[in-house]
Design a protein around this motif. Structure first.
Motif, PDB file in Angstrom:
ATOM      1  N   ALA A  83      -5.737   2.069  -6.650  1.00 39.35           N
ATOM      2  CA  ALA A  83      -5.238   0.719  -6.393  1.00 39.35           C
ATOM      3  C   ALA A  83      -4.446   0.212  -7.598  1.00 39.35           C
ATOM      4  O   ALA A  83      -3.368  -0.374  -7.452  1.00 39.35           O
ATOM      5  N   GLN A  84      -4.970   0.447  -8.794  1.00 35.30           N
ATOM      6  CA  GLN A  84      -4.276   0.030 -10.018  1.00 35.30           C
ATOM      7  C   GLN A  84      -2.959   0.779 -10.184  1.00 35.30           C
ATOM      8  O   GLN A  84      -1.953   0.201 -10.573  1.00 35.30           O
ATOM      9  N   TYR A  85      -2.957   2.062  -9.858  1.00 35.75           N
ATOM     10  CA  TYR A  85      -1.745   2.891  -9.934  1.00 35.75           C
ATOM     11  C   TYR A  85      -0.640   2.303  -9.049  1.00 35.75           C
ATOM     12  O   TYR A  85       0.493   2.120  -9.496  1.00 35.75           O
ATOM     13  N   TYR A  86      -0.960   1.977  -7.810  1.00 39.48           N
ATOM     14  CA  TYR A  86       0.049   1.431  -6.905  1.00 39.48           C
ATOM     15  C   TYR A  86       0.484   0.021  -7.310  1.00 39.48           C
ATOM     16  O   TYR A  86       1.652  -0.338  -7.171  1.00 39.48           O
ATOM     17  N   TYR A  87      -0.440  -0.774  -7.827  1.00 41.56           N
ATOM     18  CA  TYR A  87      -0.083  -2.105  -8.313  1.00 41.56           C
ATOM     19  C   TYR A  87       0.909  -1.992  -9.472  1.00 41.56           C
ATOM     20  O   TYR A  87       1.953  -2.651  -9.487  1.00 41.56           O
ATOM     21  N   LEU A  88       0.586  -1.126 -10.442  1.00 42.55           N
ATOM     22  CA  LEU A  88       1.460  -0.947 -11.595  1.00 42.55           C
ATOM     23  C   LEU A  88       2.783  -0.297 -11.200  1.00 42.55           C
ATOM     24  O   LEU A  88       3.833  -0.654 -11.734  1.00 42.55           O
ATOM     25  N   LEU A  89       2.740   0.648 -10.279  1.00 47.35           N
ATOM     26  CA  LEU A  89       3.964   1.299  -9.822  1.00 47.35           C
ATOM     27  C   LEU A  89       4.899   0.280  -9.179  1.00 47.35           C
ATOM     28  O   LEU A  89       6.111   0.294  -9.421  1.00 47.35           O
ATOM     29  N   ASN A  90       4.346  -0.620  -8.405  1.00 51.61           N
ATOM     30  CA  ASN A  90       5.145  -1.674  -7.789  1.00 51.61           C
ATOM     31  C   ASN A  90       5.793  -2.552  -8.863  1.00 51.61           C
ATOM     32  O   ASN A  90       6.984  -2.889  -8.780  1.00 51.61           O
ATOM     33  N   GLU A  91       5.031  -2.931  -9.880  1.00 50.83           N
ATOM     34  CA  GLU A  91       5.580  -3.742 -10.965  1.00 50.83           C
ATOM     35  C   GLU A  91       6.665  -2.987 -11.731  1.00 50.83           C
ATOM     36  O   GLU A  91       7.682  -3.563 -12.113  1.00 50.83           O
ATOM     37  N   LEU A  92       6.443  -1.698 -11.952  1.00 50.12           N
ATOM     38  CA  LEU A  92       7.421  -0.875 -12.660  1.00 50.12           C
ATOM     39  C   LEU A  92       8.725  -0.780 -11.880  1.00 50.12           C
ATOM     40  O   LEU A  92       9.808  -0.970 -12.434  1.00 50.12           O
TER      41      LEU A  92
END
Length: 84
Positions: free
Chosen positions: A58-67
């Motif tokens: 979940a954190q990976y996808y959240y950060l990927l979206n922000e990136l």
């Protein structure tokens, strides 16, 4: 398929090379290049979200979206995953 793969890698930086002679432009896509360097001598590329815990995925996808939205840079992306 090769033409599509070349376009995705070279134009949008959206994937990891699957052909031996494909390269990632390190200046245009530094984060993708660093990821590729880690796994370029391996045969299989895991689906990261499938080998992570539910929370880390979940954190990976959240950060990927922000990136991808330009809200964080590559260092903040990595730091966000390490902090998890």
């Amino acid at each position: 398929m090769r033409e599509i793969s070349d376009n995705i890698i070279n134009e949008i930086g959206g994937g990891i090379p699957v052909y031996k002679d494909q390269k990632i432009d390190a200046e245009r896509f530094p984060l993708l290049y660093d990821c590729w360097k880690i796994s370029n001598d391996r045969i299989l590329y895991p689906a990261y979200d499938q080998i992570m815990s539910e929370e880390l995925s979940a954190q990976y996808y959240y950060l990927l979206n922000e990136l991808m939205a330009g809200e964080i840079n590559q260092d903040e992306f990595i730091e966000g995953l390490v902090a998890q």
